[in-house]
Design an enzyme around this catalytic site. Sequence first.
Site, short mmCIF file in Angstrom:
data_model
loop_
_atom_site.label_atom_id
_atom_site.label_comp_id
_atom_site.label_asym_id
_atom_site.label_seq_id
_atom_site.Cartn_x
_atom_site.Cartn_y
_atom_site.Cartn_z
N SER A 23 40.48 61.72 15.92
CA SER A 23 39.72 61.69 14.47
C SER A 23 38.51 61.95 14.73
O SER A 23 37.78 61.74 15.86
CB SER A 23 39.88 60.41 13.63
N1 SAH Z 1 43.95 57.34 17.14
C1 SAH Z 1 43.96 58.58 17.74
C2 SAH Z 1 44.35 59.54 16.80
C3 SAH Z 1 45.78 59.95 16.91
S1 SAH Z 1 46.32 61.19 15.68
C4 SAH Z 1 43.01 58.96 18.67
O1 SAH Z 1 41.88 58.13 18.58
O2 SAH Z 1 43.08 59.85 19.34
C5 SAH Z 1 47.74 60.41 15.05
C6 SAH Z 1 48.89 60.35 16.12
O3 SAH Z 1 49.89 59.31 15.45
C7 SAH Z 1 49.44 61.38 16.81
O4 SAH Z 1 49.16 61.33 18.38
C8 SAH Z 1 50.95 61.28 16.65
O5 SAH Z 1 51.54 61.46 17.51
C9 SAH Z 1 50.92 59.81 16.40
N2 SAH Z 1 52.29 59.49 15.49
C10 SAH Z 1 52.54 60.06 14.38
N3 SAH Z 1 53.76 59.36 13.79
C11 SAH Z 1 53.76 58.13 14.57
C12 SAH Z 1 54.73 57.38 14.49
N4 SAH Z 1 55.70 57.02 13.65
N5 SAH Z 1 54.72 56.21 15.31
C13 SAH Z 1 53.65 56.30 16.28
N6 SAH Z 1 52.65 57.26 16.34
C14 SAH Z 1 52.64 58.32 15.70
#
Ligand code: SAH
Length: 210
Positions: A61
């Site tokens: 993000s």
């Molecule tokens: N917080 C992260 C941003 C991640 S983007 C950072 O600081 O880098 C959102 C993430 O959610 C992605 O990696 C995606 O794979 C994950 N995601 C999507 N659906 C999910 C689920 N049901 N359970 C766990 N992770 C999930």
Amino acid sequence: MDYALKRRMMVQGQLRPRGIRDERVLEAMLAIPREEFVPEDSREEAYADAPLSIGHGQTISQPYMTALMVQCLELTGQETVLEVGAGSGYHAAVLGALAARVIAVELIPELAQMARGNLQRTGRDANITVITGDGSLGYSEYAPFDAISVAAAAADVPPRLLEQLKDPGRMVIPVGSWWDQELRVISKTGGEVLSYVAAYCRFVPLREGL
Ligand code: SAH
């Protein structure tokens, strides 16, 4: 490149002017080396005012969004926090600096592994556990949680997450369609669930019902 300088510029130029006032949050954002959580060829962009690709169609993000979400949780340092969507591990690292314990769940095994590696390399792993799995179901082994932070957008608040939120407790979650989402802050207190919209946003979708 002087990353410490870039971090200070991020706080002064992107976070403070947009209303991030919690000094603990700003300190954490100054302390965590974001460049260690982005792919090697994006390091120079690590402090850009934008999300960045971390592979597998996912993004880390924008710094402001991470700061806003963490600020909305009003952490004191005592909490056990669930993060759904660990991605690079950056957001988990910021949460880990402000809470007692973080359980970060990530669906894509390669990203979970990357998050673990990034947290270990930066020495931020002591109070953070990265779990590979579907975070829309929460994580019952450590529930209930004082705070829940969801980094992917759901069509609606997953009921299991609301169930696993303590009373009192706070959750921050983007809710809406692919293009049009609101960042909701939900608080449970005295058996009542209240919510407000902190911002409009665009996150990758939360995968559910797998
Ligand atoms: N917080 C992260 C941003 C991640 S983007 C950072 O600081 O880098 C959102 C993430 O959610 C992605 O990696 C995606 O794979 C994950 N995601 C999507 N659906 C999910 C689920 N049901 N359970 C766990 N992770 C999930």
